[in-house]
Enzyme design. Structure first.
Site, PDB file in Angstrom:
ATOM      1  N   GLU A   1      28.773  -0.920 -13.643  1.00 41.88           N
ATOM      2  CA  GLU A   1      27.466  -0.408 -14.056  1.00 41.88           C
ATOM      3  C   GLU A   1      27.567   0.171 -15.457  1.00 41.88           C
ATOM      4  O   GLU A   1      28.447   0.986 -15.738  1.00 41.88           O
ATOM      5  CB  GLU A   1      26.954   0.712 -13.134  1.00 41.88           C
ATOM      6  CG  GLU A   1      26.489   0.286 -11.765  1.00 41.88           C
ATOM      7  CD  GLU A   1      25.885   1.454 -10.985  1.00 41.88           C
ATOM      8  OE1 GLU A   1      25.337   2.387 -11.636  1.00 41.88           O
ATOM      9  OE2 GLU A   1      25.974   1.441  -9.751  1.00 41.88           O
TER      10      GLU A   1
ATOM     11  N   GLU B   1      30.413   5.064  -5.725  1.00 39.20           N
ATOM     12  CA  GLU B   1      30.319   6.430  -6.260  1.00 39.20           C
ATOM     13  C   GLU B   1      30.478   7.506  -5.186  1.00 39.20           C
ATOM     14  O   GLU B   1      29.993   8.628  -5.320  1.00 39.20           O
ATOM     15  CB  GLU B   1      29.021   6.626  -7.054  1.00 39.20           C
ATOM     16  CG  GLU B   1      28.941   5.724  -8.277  1.00 39.20           C
ATOM     17  CD  GLU B   1      27.817   6.067  -9.240  1.00 39.20           C
ATOM     18  OE1 GLU B   1      26.991   6.947  -8.897  1.00 39.20           O
ATOM     19  OE2 GLU B   1      27.768   5.470 -10.328  1.00 39.20           O
TER      20      GLU B   1
END
Length: 290
Positions: free
Chosen positions: A223, A123
Site C-alpha cells: 500500500e 496491519e
C-alpha cells in the site's frame, strides 16, 4: 536522497532475473453504495485496470469471505487473466475460520493459477490487535493448509513500515515468505516536495531490517498512495495535483524496483480519499508516463 543502488543490489540477490515485477492495485469488495461487488462488477474493475498504460493484471484483495470476495472475484480474475494477492483476516477466531474456509473453497472450485500470493492479516501489528507470536503461527497455519491443497504461492503478511522495523515483531518476518509494506508520506505529515524521499527512506529502513532478520526475504509495497481530497495532515495537502505528482515520482520509480500494489482503485471516503478512480470508474488523474 536516493536509494536506487542499494535497492537494485537487494533485488539482484532476491528476484530471479526472468521474473517481472508485479504492478497491482488494491481493490475493495464494495461499491459506492456499500453493496458487495458482483462477479460482473469485479470483471469491470479488472478490465479498467488492464486498460491502463501499465496493463495492471495483479490486484490485492483484503479478505476472502467478507462480501463473498473470493466467490465473486475469482471467476472474474480467471476470465480476465488477473492474479490475486489474497487477503485472510486473522482477527476473531470465527472470522479467521470463515476466511480459511472461503480460501479453501475457492481453491477447490477454481484451482490455483489465480493465486499470486497470500497475505495472512493486514496491519494487525500496527493496530496492536495481536502478538507477533500469534500472528506468526497463523501464517504457518495458512501456509500448511494451502500447501496441502497444492498451492505453492508465497505466504506472508502486510503491515506498516513502522511495524516491520520494530524488532518485537521479528517472529513474523521469520514466518513470512514475503513482507508486505504499507507506507504513506501523507500520514507522516510530509510536504509533497519531500514525499518521494520520505517514502524511499521508510522503504530502505524496512529492507535493511528485514534483511538483517531473514536474508533474501523480498519486501513488496502493498500500500502507498496520496489522497485526492481530504484534510491537510501537517505539511501534507490532499489534492489531485499532489496525487498525480506522487504517482509520477513514486509509482513510476517503484514499477522499476519491485512489486507494487497502489492504494487504491476506488476509495469512497472523503477525509481523506485515496481513490484513483471515481465512483463512475473514471481515472481522476493521468496515469500515463510510466
Amino acid at each position: 536522497m536516493r536509494f536506487s543502488t542499494t535497492l537494485a543490489a537487494i533485488a539482484a540477490t532476491t528476484l530471479p532475473l526472468t521474473q517481472a515485477y508485479y504492478k497491482g492495485f488494491n481493490v475493495g469488495a464494495t461499491n459506492p453504495d456499500s453493496s458487495c461487488k458482483t462477479t460482473a462488477q469485479w470483471t469491470t474493475a479488472f478490465q479498467k485496470l488492464q486498460a491502463l498504460p501499465q496493463k495492471i493484471s495483479q490486484v490485492r484483495l483484503y479478505a476472502s469471505s467478507d462480501c463473498n470476495t473470493l466467490a465473486n472475484a475469482v471467476p472474474a480474475a480467471l476470465s480476465t487473466g488477473t492474479q490475486i494477492l489474497v487477503g485472510v483476516w486473522t482477527e476473531d477466531a470465527a472470522h479467521y475460520t470463515a476466511e480459511k474456509n472461503a480460501l479453501e473453497a475457492a481453491i477447490h472450485a477454481h484451482g490455483t493459477a489465480w493465486i499470486l500470493a497470500i497475505s495472512v492479516g493486514s496491519e494487525d501489528l500496527y493496530r496492536k490487535d495481536t502478538t507477533a507470536s500469534t500472528l506468526a503461527q497463523q501464517i504457518y497455519d495458512v501456509r500448511g493448509m494451502v500447501r496441502a491443497l497444492g498451492v505453492q504461492a508465497e505466504v506472508g503478511h502486510v503491515d506498516t513500515w513502522t511495524a516491520w522495523v520494530d524488532s518485537a515483531n521479528d517472529a513474523v518476518i521469520q514466518a513470512c515468505d514475503f513482507v508486505g509494506m504499507d507506507g504513506y508520506p501523507y500520514w507522516q505529515d510530509a510536504d509533497i516536495s519531500a514525499a518521494e524521499d520520505v517514502f524511499f527512506k521508510s522503504y530502505q529502513d524496512t529492507l535493511n531490517h528485514v534483511q538483517s532478520v531473514k536474508a533474501g526475504t523480498w519486501v513488496w509495497i502493498t500500500e502507498t498512495g496520496w489522497p485526492t481530497q481530504g484534510a491537510t495532515q501537517g505539511a501534507a495537502v490532499a489534492s489531485l495535483q499532489n496525487a498525480q505528482r506522487f504517482w509520477r515520482s513514486v509509482a513510476c520509480r517503484l514499477f522499476e524496483t519491485g512489486h507494487v500494489f497502489w492504494y487504491a482503485y476506488q476509495d469512497y471516503n472523503d477525509n481523506p480519499s485515496f481513490g484513483v478512480f471515481d465512483k463512475d470508474g473514471k481515472a481522476q488523474y493521468d496515469l500515463s508516463g510510466c
